[in-house]
Design an enzyme around this catalytic site. Structure first.
Site, short mmCIF file in Angstrom:
data_model
loop_
_atom_site.label_atom_id
_atom_site.label_comp_id
_atom_site.label_asym_id
_atom_site.label_seq_id
_atom_site.Cartn_x
_atom_site.Cartn_y
_atom_site.Cartn_z
CG ASP A 1 -8.95 -3.34 2.44
OD1 ASP A 1 -8.84 -1.88 2.44
OD2 ASP A 1 -7.96 -4.04 2.63
CG ASP B 1 -5.15 -3.44 -0.15
OD1 ASP B 1 -5.45 -2.22 -0.16
OD2 ASP B 1 -5.45 -4.22 0.94
CD GLU B 2 -8.98 1.11 0.20
OE1 GLU B 2 -8.04 1.45 0.36
OE2 GLU B 2 -9.91 1.96 0.61
N1 DCP Z 1 1.03 -0.65 3.40
C1 DCP Z 1 2.27 -0.05 3.87
N2 DCP Z 1 2.46 0.88 4.84
C2 DCP Z 1 1.35 1.07 5.54
C3 DCP Z 1 0.06 0.73 5.22
C4 DCP Z 1 -0.11 -0.10 4.26
O1 DCP Z 1 3.10 -0.44 2.90
N3 DCP Z 1 1.50 2.00 6.68
C5 DCP Z 1 0.75 -1.62 2.43
C6 DCP Z 1 0.95 -2.93 2.84
C7 DCP Z 1 -0.42 -3.52 2.91
C8 DCP Z 1 -1.10 -2.63 1.81
O2 DCP Z 1 -0.53 -1.43 1.64
O3 DCP Z 1 -0.58 -4.85 2.74
C9 DCP Z 1 -2.50 -2.65 1.94
O4 DCP Z 1 -2.99 -1.86 3.04
P1 DCP Z 1 -4.14 -1.94 4.10
O5 DCP Z 1 -4.37 -0.77 5.14
O6 DCP Z 1 -5.11 -2.46 3.36
O7 DCP Z 1 -3.69 -3.27 5.14
P2 DCP Z 1 -3.39 -4.74 5.03
O8 DCP Z 1 -4.17 -5.08 3.38
O9 DCP Z 1 -2.09 -5.16 5.08
O10 DCP Z 1 -4.39 -5.12 6.04
P3 DCP Z 1 -5.78 -5.38 6.08
O11 DCP Z 1 -6.18 -6.77 6.34
O12 DCP Z 1 -6.03 -4.52 7.60
O13 DCP Z 1 -6.60 -4.77 5.09
MG MG Z 2 -6.17 -4.40 3.07
#
Ligand code: DCP
Ligand code: MG
Length: 415
Positions: free
Chosen positions: A21, A131-132
């Protein structure tokens, strides 16, 4: 299959599953594009435009999170906690943030680069979101060296794609997901098969895969605070309260998850494998098992509207001596009785040998029903599979590390 190790089955038989992730993914992409943002609080806004206050936070870098900015928060709230760097008054003393609008096409490009790396290091990759992804690397690495493997994957993503990832490793998907989230950002958490229950037990229930905030609240109202509490709650009680999902979260809390890492989209091959409780040379037992596997694999092909051009078997002799044989047709077909007879015929070579495990595979798949070839066209015996996917796995003499509970069938690609 991995959560149900049988007594006496060595740990090496467990699947090795990675969950990858990306860390603050959209913000990491913005940083890749503009390296001056390195180490800075970055906020990416959905429905946000430069200089405006509308929209919501899609993600924020960990530096911005430290100032209270979080996903789904209104941009106006984020600005209150973290003023915009570009417009902060010169005498402003507190922290400031860099705000960017979402640029999905660019993030998809970055995601594609990461994806290519994942497919390079694993045979089975299931992309879950931009991203996962889950990876099954059982045939590539054992538990003794998986930490190095996963660490170098993390480094490679950072070096080649310019964004950072957290990786969790476990014998199943749900535990791997919890592990990847456990030490973010830049995390690497390995949970070997014999440590799963111990790893999960102290975690708050909402860290479990499948437990959202509402379920977590309900569980807490029942006095169930941790995964350990959940694991020791009678299953019936959970099922009567939450339906079948109650059973699923009970399994996840116990580190049990039978799901297989199956790629989304069209597979290149389909296979079914099955191990015997004890190695056998009983021809009838072996033939019966092959028939069942052929039946299962053709049913799966049919349910996916897949035609196949190559039919193969895998015969594992004790301890891990993997033999594969395959035969190709001149054109794709869907014919269950043909798969059965070819599988039986290919396995005949091993009659009299003791067999520990069997597999039947159909490959060279196509998904266009109109292309089915007439059945008279055989290419005859072919050498062991030659396509990249096919020979990545189990050529004769290859090492067999993947395992499944004895007598049960698993639906995995051989590769
Ligand atoms: N995303 C979004 N709105 C949300 C949650 C996520 O647009 N409510 C998008 C932005 C993030 C991407 O999806 O960058 C991936 O979601 P993640 O939950 O994996 O969050 P992040 O990668 O940003 O942070 P983490 O380091 O916690 O994985
Ligand atoms: Mg993420």
């Amino acid at each position: 299959m991995s959560g149900s190790r049988l007594p006496g089955t060595p740990a090496g038989e467990e699947r090795v599953v990675l969950h990858v992730d990306m860390d603050c993914f959209y913000a990491a992409c913005e940083r890749r594009r503009d390296p001056t943002l390195a180490g800075e609080p970055v906020v990416v806004g959905m429905g946000y435009e430069a200089g405006e206050r509308h929209g919501a936070v899609a993600t924020a870098s960990y530096e911005a999170r430290a100032h209270g900015v979080e996903s789904a928060q209104p941009i106006s709230g984020a600005l209150a906690a973290l003023p915009r760097a570009a417009t902060a008054p010169p005498d402003h003393e507190g922290p400031v943030g860099h705000y960017r609008p979402v640029d999905l096409p660019y993030y998809r490009e970055v995601s594609e680069e990461v994806r290519a790396i994942l497919h390079d290091v694993a045979d089975a990759v299931r992309e879950v979101s931009i991203d996962e992804a889950y990876l099954d690397v059982t045939d590539r690495v054992g538990w003794h060296s998986v930490e190095i493997f996963a660490g170098s994957l993390r480094e490679r993503i950072e070096r080649e794609a310019g964004v950072s990832a957290s990786v969790g490793v476990a014998p199943n998907m749900s535990t791997a997901k919890v592990a990847s989230d456990h030490d973010k950002p830049e995390g690497l958490v390995v949970v070997p098969p014999d440590a799963v229950r111990e790893f999960l037990a102290p975690l708050p229930v909402d860290e479990l895969h499948g437990v959202g905030p509402v379920t977590a609240r309900e569980l807490r109202s029942l006095g169930i605070e941790t995964a350990g509490d959940l694991a020791s709650t009678p299953r019936d009680r959970l099922v009567s309260r939450f339906g079948s999902r109650g059973g699923t979260i009970h399994d996840h809390a116990r580190g049990r998850d039978e799901r297989v890492v199956e790629p989304v989209g069209k597979p290149k091959s389909l296979s079914s494998e099955s191990a015997f409780t004890e190695a056998t040379d009983d021809v009838e037992v072996i033939r019966e098992r092959l028939r069942r596997l052929a039946d299962e694999v053709t049913a799966r092909a049919e349910s996916r509207d897949a035609l196949y051009k190559t039919i193969g078997v895998k015969v594992v002799e004790p301890p891990f001596d993997v033999n594969t044989r395959a035969r190709s047709l001149s054109g794709p077909v869907a014919d269950a009785s043909l798969v059965e007879s070819v599988a039986l015929d290919l396995a005949r070579e091993f009659e009299g040998e003791r067999v520990r495990k069997l597999g039947v595979r159909v490959s060279n798949l196509s998904f266009d029903a109109a292309t089915q070839a007439p059945l008279d066209a055989w290419e005859g015996e072919s050498p062991p599979p030659t396509s990249a996917e096919d020979d990545a796995d189990d050529g004769p003499g290859g090492t067999e590390r993947g395992g499944d509970p004895e007598g049960q069938t698993t639906f995995v690609d051989f590769s």
